[in-house]
Design an enzyme around this catalytic site. Structure first.
Site, PDB file in Angstrom:
ATOM      1  N   HIS A 219      42.969  52.073  14.298  1.00  0.00           N
ATOM      2  CA  HIS A 219      41.965  51.666  13.328  1.00  0.00           C
ATOM      3  C   HIS A 219      42.111  52.535  12.096  1.00  0.00           C
ATOM      4  CE1 HIS A 219      37.839  53.453  12.504  1.00  0.00           C
ATOM      5  NE2 HIS A 219      38.438  54.473  13.060  1.00  0.00           N
ATOM      6  N   TYR A 244      32.301  52.640   8.269  1.00  0.00           N
ATOM      7  CA  TYR A 244      31.485  53.849   8.357  1.00  0.00           C
ATOM      8  C   TYR A 244      32.004  54.885   7.367  1.00  0.00           C
ATOM      9  CZ  TYR A 244      35.188  55.805  11.372  1.00  0.00           C
ATOM     10  OH  TYR A 244      36.381  56.262  11.872  1.00  0.00           O
ATOM     11  N   ASP A 519      20.762  47.798  46.768  1.00  0.00           N
ATOM     12  CA  ASP A 519      19.963  47.141  47.805  1.00  0.00           C
ATOM     13  C   ASP A 519      20.796  45.984  48.342  1.00  0.00           C
ATOM     14  OD1 ASP A 519      19.667  45.463  45.560  1.00  0.00           O
ATOM     15  OD2 ASP A 519      17.612  44.923  46.072  1.00  0.00           O
TER      16      ASP A 519
HETATM   17  N1  FFO Z   1      22.213  39.456  49.627  1.00  0.00           N
HETATM   18  C1  FFO Z   1      21.842  38.175  49.827  1.00  0.00           C
HETATM   19  N2  FFO Z   1      22.230  37.560  50.918  1.00  0.00           N
HETATM   20  N3  FFO Z   1      21.093  37.525  48.898  1.00  0.00           N
HETATM   21  C2  FFO Z   1      20.681  38.105  47.757  1.00  0.00           C
HETATM   22  O1  FFO Z   1      20.023  37.453  46.932  1.00  0.00           O
HETATM   23  C3  FFO Z   1      21.071  39.464  47.521  1.00  0.00           C
HETATM   24  N4  FFO Z   1      20.721  40.173  46.390  1.00  0.00           N
HETATM   25  C4  FFO Z   1      20.794  41.630  46.447  1.00  0.00           C
HETATM   26  C5  FFO Z   1      22.091  42.015  47.080  1.00  0.00           C
HETATM   27  N5  FFO Z   1      22.266  41.364  48.328  1.00  0.00           N
HETATM   28  C6  FFO Z   1      21.851  40.092  48.502  1.00  0.00           C
HETATM   29  C7  FFO Z   1      19.649  42.167  47.257  1.00  0.00           C
HETATM   30  N6  FFO Z   1      18.371  41.867  46.679  1.00  0.00           N
HETATM   31  C8  FFO Z   1      15.162  40.400  48.857  1.00  0.00           C
HETATM   32  C9  FFO Z   1      14.956  41.165  47.732  1.00  0.00           C
HETATM   33  C10 FFO Z   1      16.037  41.615  46.983  1.00  0.00           C
HETATM   34  C11 FFO Z   1      17.326  41.332  47.388  1.00  0.00           C
HETATM   35  C12 FFO Z   1      17.535  40.537  48.505  1.00  0.00           C
HETATM   36  C13 FFO Z   1      16.448  40.066  49.226  1.00  0.00           C
HETATM   37  C14 FFO Z   1      14.017  39.954  49.683  1.00  0.00           C
HETATM   38  O2  FFO Z   1      14.032  38.875  50.235  1.00  0.00           O
HETATM   39  N7  FFO Z   1      13.001  40.792  49.845  1.00  0.00           N
HETATM   40  C15 FFO Z   1      11.818  40.485  50.643  1.00  0.00           C
HETATM   41  C16 FFO Z   1      12.041  40.750  52.096  1.00  0.00           C
HETATM   42  C17 FFO Z   1      12.084  42.154  52.486  1.00  0.00           C
HETATM   43  C18 FFO Z   1      12.033  42.353  53.976  1.00  0.00           C
HETATM   44  O3  FFO Z   1      11.516  41.489  54.685  1.00  0.00           O
HETATM   45  O4  FFO Z   1      12.491  43.424  54.411  1.00  0.00           O
HETATM   46  C19 FFO Z   1      10.625  41.263  50.144  1.00  0.00           C
HETATM   47  O5  FFO Z   1      10.814  42.235  49.425  1.00  0.00           O
HETATM   48  O6  FFO Z   1       9.540  40.851  50.484  1.00  0.00           O
HETATM   49  C20 FFO Z   1      20.514  39.577  45.175  1.00  0.00           C
HETATM   50  O7  FFO Z   1      20.435  40.204  44.153  1.00  0.00           O
END
Ligand code: FFO
Length: 778
Positions: A219, A244, A519
């Protein structure tokens, strides 16, 4: 204890900063090998103009810059002349307000100035073309070579050794671990090798067998003759014309990104003392010069005194490359780092090495953040060139990247037929919405910025998901297959995953300090076989790093595919098509079953990120179109629709589900982030969190934050927004934000800074939608 034997390759500002940070932490057995002379090495640091603008959309980048300023101030290498970014268009002025917001969010004070104030700070400006500016008083100038030298000096005092004119020709390893480096004359044994080779990184990477996805580019930088400048002038950006400026005594330095991108072939660099300073190409500078003289008329009486095309590093996403190679343990990289972030990046890498984890969230910068497809040289080149072209452009978070259609799901042709508009993530094409779904009859107003890459159809898709049933493409969700004893996963997760076959567990990957690394969902398909839904390549990396012999961890995302079938009618849709008993009694929430859907062998997970009854249904890629068609053909009576990411994001925020990397990172503990329920009872802390990821509802003005905006209380910035979306079925805009615990109390009033506006918001009890989870469990 001197710590392990460390060899750093490269004595540019990053290598020197790292040697200083390591020796300062007691790792004193550090040898820095530099191919050029010390400390004008001939790399990017040698010619870096040294401007430090700290403001950045990324909190991590802003904090690395802030540390760099603090450290170089302390080491007397920094001159806090301040910075000024001027706007000559109304779009840029709005963008400067947005950047002011980033500063507020990340603790870098700044102010938006009118034209008069700009001119009083920088008298050479032509006031008639300036609409306003952003002033950051703590920004300024650093001499990269001096900073390198001072940090090296301190490192040497603490035991480090620097050797110039010593080119590394070989990286030595044994069974996947680095053991040292070789130069033409000598072998340097090492437990850890850190490549700080800057734009030569790919060459060192080749020696190690580690792909380094950066592109060196030239650059243009010039120095004028005497222009009436003074050393106290702030550094200046004219982003509307990709320029800049800084003072060099009474002369001005001008850097330009206005010219055509000039990717550099390392083999063609001159072998002299300044291999990274290429001959100036005056024709390419013509446009820049006329733009510069327009902004600073005093330049018309000056000439170019000194000019060159300087080589430095660009990456596909503009972030540095930090961390340990996946396939060669002990081989680390700290590259594609500009002077601006040099000390901050070195500190983070030093902490990572010494403490086992960096002090700040580095997921955006992690060397291992890419999918293999994103390491293709052609991909890196095309995206890095785009990064160059767009370096000062106003970038919308949903603007499409330079490479499209790299990865498409088997449903792609079906989605195209339904009029999908696609967005991109990790190389995948993902439908945002489908044009064949009708927009709502009553359109609600939306501000121009948040209406980009957005459609009112999202509302229809969200509502019909809650009312009927919808198909969501889950193919891009990273899925791992883990084969081995359950103790492996159980040792890495926050909750107990040693549950009966057929169970799914939502759980967390925590780092050594209890920060949320990810998560995930763990579905137990057999005694020793698991399907793990994760948040990308870094989770694969984490599991591989911890996997003992005999455990297999494999990314099965490519080669498989899946749909989310969600909504109150999901069971009616799926039941007649499958041999799996999907009754509420036989197939409970957070269970997994395998069977057939039509003729397609499937794995069904009963969970839903949108908070509705239904299943994620996965199969091998070759069955993808048949899977989609089987569901689609059964859909008309039930009012089945296909729905995209915009609806998805709105629904998950209504339900309060966190998106890792956006709402929470390794800097947050599960209790702060609101996912403490996923932690084993014995691991729960006694003290309540000091800050919380908080649900806010907003007054609907049509303005819709996008994330990273500051949150104000009592006139002060007290936190920042992570995610936001209109909650169609809760009837108003939702934002999630990090707030001090004292403010994270339902009913508390706060304000969100959005461009030059303040949006009223109220802390709400979450989740806003279906707090008893009745819809999921029916
Ligand atoms: N895995 C799967 N199969 N599906 C997904 O959508 C996702 N995610 C991330 C990564 N892994 C995944 C995880 N994020 C919940 C919340 C966030 C998630 C996945 C699931 C959920 O259902 N939470 C509920 C249940 C908790 C429980 O019973 O322990 C809750 O918080 O009430 C997508 O980004």
């Amino acid at each position: 204890m001197p710590g392990p034997k460390v060899v750093i390759i490269g004595a540019g500002v990053v290598g020197c900063a790292l040697a200083d940070e390591l020796t300062g932490r007691g790792w004193t057995d550090v040898t820095v090998l530099e191919q050029g002379p010390l400390f004008v090495t001939g790399g990017s640091s040698s010619h870096a103009p040294g401007l430090v603008f700290q403001t950045n959309p990324s909190r991590t980048m802003a904090r690395m810059a802030r540390y760099t300023v603090e450290k170089y101030t302390e080491l007397a290498c920094f001159s806090a002349v301040g910075s000024l970014e001027v706007a000559t268009t109304s779009a840029r002025l709005a963008e400067l307000h947005r950047r002011f917001g980033f500063g507020q969010s990340w603790g870098i004070p700044s102010s938006v100035l009118d034209a008069d104030e700009c001119v009083s700070l920088f008298p050479l400006l032509d006031k008639s073309i300036v609409l306003g500016g952003l002033h950051v008083a703590s920004d300024g100038l650093v001499s990269a070579v001096k900073a390198a030298e001072v940090q090296a000096g301190r490192a040497i005092t603490n035991g480090a050794q620097f050797i110039g004119n010593m080119r590394v020709t070989e990286i030595l390893s044994d069974r996947g671990r680095v053991t040292g480096v070789r130069t033409p004359d000598e072998t340097y044994p090492a437990d850890i090798v850190v490549s700080c080779a800057g734009f030569w990184g790919p060459e060192i990477g080749k020696l190690a067998g580690v792909p380094i996805p950066l592109l060196p580019m030239a650059h243009q930088y010039v120095r004028t003759t005497s222009a009436g400048a003074t050393d106290d002038l702030p550094i200046l950006r004219h982003q509307d014309r990709d320029l800049y400026f800084r003072a060099h005594g009474d002369c001005l330095g001008i850097g330009s990104y206005l010219h055509e991108p000039m990717p550099v072939d390392l083999a063609e660099l001159p072998g002299d003392a300044h291999p990274s300073m290429l001959p100036f190409t005056p024709d390419a500078f013509k446009q820049s010069w006329s733009a510069a003289t327009e902004l600073l008329p005093a330049l018309r009486g000056t000439a170019l005194d000194d000019a060159f095309n300087g080589v430095f590093s660009f990456t596909v996403d503009g972030f540095p490359l930090l961390g340990e190679a996946r396939d060669l343990r002990g081989f680390w990289v700290a590259e594609a780092i500009w002077v601006t972030h040099s000390a901050g990046a070195a500190k983070a890498v030093a902490e990572w090495l010494v403490d086992g984890r960096p002090g700040i969230d580095l997921h955006e910068c992690d060397l291992n953040r890419f999918d293999p497809a994103q390491l293709a040289p052609g991909y890196v080149r095309k995206r890095a060139i785009r990064s160059f072209v767009e370096v000062y452009d106003i970038i919308h978070p949903l603007d499409p990247p330079a490479v499209r259609n790299l990865r498409v799901s088997p449903f792609h042709s079906r989605q195209v037929a339904l009029g999908a508009t696609f967005g991109e993530a990790m190389g995948w094409e993902r439908p945002l919405w489908y044009a064949t779904n009708p927009p709502p009859e009553e359109l609600r107003p939306r501000d121009e910025w948040s209406a980009r890459h957005w459609s009112p159809i999202a509302e229809t898709e969200a509502r019909l998901t809650r009312r009927r049933v919808a198909l969501y493409d889950m193919t891009p969700l990273t899925r791992l297959e883990v084969i081995g004893p359950v103790s492996f996963l159980n040792g890495l997760t926050s909750g107990d995953v040693d549950r009966p076959v057929g169970t799914v567990v939502y759980t967390l990957l925590l780092d050594e300090a209890g920060g949320v690394r990810s998560d995930i969902t763990v579905a137990r398909l057999a005694e020793d076989r698991f399907q793990v839904g994760v948040n990308g390549p870094l989770d694969l990396d984490w599991l591989l790093r911890h996997a003992p012999a005999g455990v297999s961890v494999r990314d099965v995302t490519g080669g498989t595919c899946g749909v989310g079938v969600w909504g109150p009618r999901a069971r009616e849709l799926v039941a007649p098509l499958t041999d799996v008993d999907v009754s509420a009694e036989a197939f409970k929430y957070f269970q997994v079953r395998q069977g057939y859907l039509g003729m397609v062998p499937v794995t069904m997970l009963r969970l839903s990120y949108v908070g509705e009854l239904g299943w994620e249904i996965y199969t091998e890629a070759e069955y993808g179109p048949r899977l989609w068609d089987t569901l689609w053909e059964a859909g008309p009576e039930l009012g089945l629709i296909a729905a995209g990411r915009l609806a998805f994001n709105s629904l998950r925020l209504e339900k309060g589900y966190r998106a890792w990397g956006v709402d929470m990172t390794a800097e947050d503990d599960p209790f702060q982030a609101g996912v403490g329920f996923a932690v084993r009872p014995e691991a729960r802390p006694a003290a309540p969190p000091d800050r919380r990821l908080t649900c806010l509802t907003m007054v609907d003005t049509g303005d819709m934050p996008m994330g990273r905006e500051p949150v104000y209380a009592g006139g002060f910035a007290v936190g920042h927004v992570t995610s936001a979306a209109y909650g169609y079925t809760v009837g108003g805009p939702i934002a999630y934000a990090w707030l001090p615990a004292a403010l994270s109390v339902p009913g508390t009033q706060v304000e969100i800074g959005y461009f030059d506006r303040r949006l009223l918001a109220t802390v709400a009890t979450e989740p806003l939608f279906d707090p008893k989870h009745e819809r999921l469990r029916r």
